[in-house]
Write an enzyme that holds these catalytic residues in place. Structure first.
Site, short mmCIF file in Angstrom:
data_model
loop_
_atom_site.label_atom_id
_atom_site.label_comp_id
_atom_site.label_asym_id
_atom_site.label_seq_id
_atom_site.Cartn_x
_atom_site.Cartn_y
_atom_site.Cartn_z
N GLN A 190 0.84 -1.20 0.00
CA GLN A 190 0.00 0.00 0.00
C GLN A 190 0.88 1.25 0.00
O GLN A 190 1.27 1.76 1.05
CB GLN A 190 -0.96 0.02 1.19
CG GLN A 190 -1.91 1.19 1.08
CD GLN A 190 -3.18 1.01 1.86
OE1 GLN A 190 -3.40 0.00 2.50
NE2 GLN A 190 -4.02 2.02 1.80
N PHE A 191 1.18 1.74 -1.21
CA PHE A 191 2.07 2.88 -1.34
C PHE A 191 1.49 4.14 -0.71
O PHE A 191 2.22 5.05 -0.33
CB PHE A 191 2.42 3.13 -2.81
CG PHE A 191 1.35 3.81 -3.61
CD1 PHE A 191 1.37 5.18 -3.78
CD2 PHE A 191 0.32 3.08 -4.18
CE1 PHE A 191 0.37 5.81 -4.52
CE2 PHE A 191 -0.68 3.70 -4.92
CZ PHE A 191 -0.65 5.07 -5.09
N THR A 192 0.17 4.22 -0.53
CA THR A 192 -0.43 5.43 0.03
C THR A 192 -0.03 5.66 1.48
O THR A 192 -0.16 6.78 1.98
CB THR A 192 -1.97 5.40 -0.08
OG1 THR A 192 -2.48 4.28 0.63
CG2 THR A 192 -2.41 5.33 -1.54
#
Length: 145
Positions: free
Chosen positions: A78-80
């Site tokens: 989850q890059f966010t």
């Protein structure tokens, strides 16, 4: 490196209609990789995630880690999580690692979990995923190294 961990009674991740990972009781780990992350940080975060005592013992006290509780781990990229949200109305992802570096460290983190004889399931890196979970408690922690 960031892990948002949730104690779950079950969790799964689906990509293009196919379940790529599914667990019963255990931890859902949403993993974010930042620019300055390396294998040493991945090792440390894996140790913390697997060792974090957030499962109840016989007396109802949070005193067991996921392995002691007989649980499994579902790791989802989850890059966010690496977003800078301090200013404005749109997140900046400048703190995130490049996709190639992030994928390498994600894979490394997953392999480290598996090396600890942990049943480790995964999503698919950089895919559009649907994550389903039943949060137990709810119990959710943000771990960052």
């Amino acid at each position: 490196m960031i892990a948002l961990i949730q104690r779950v009674t079950r969790a799964s991740v689906t990509v293009e209609g196919e379940v790529t990972g599914e667990i019963g009781a255990g931890l859902l780990v949403l993993l974010g990789v930042e620019k300055d992350d390396d294998e040493q940080k991945a090792n440390r975060l894996c140790e913390r995630v697997l060792g974090y005592r957030i499962f109840s013992d016989a007396e109802g006290k949070m005193n067991l880690n996921v392995q002691q509780a007989g649980g499994s781990v579902l790791v989802v990229s989850q890059f966010t999580l690496a977003a800078d949200t301090e200013r404005g109305m749109r997140p900046s992802f400048s703190k995130g690692a490049s996709p190639d570096r992030a994928e390498a460290l994600y894979d490394y983190f997953v392999e480290r979990c598996r090396q600890q004889e942990m049943n480790t399931q995964t999503g698919r890196f950089a895919a559009d995923m649907q994550v389903s979970l039943v949060n137990d408690g709810p119990v959710t922690f943000w771990l960052q190294v």
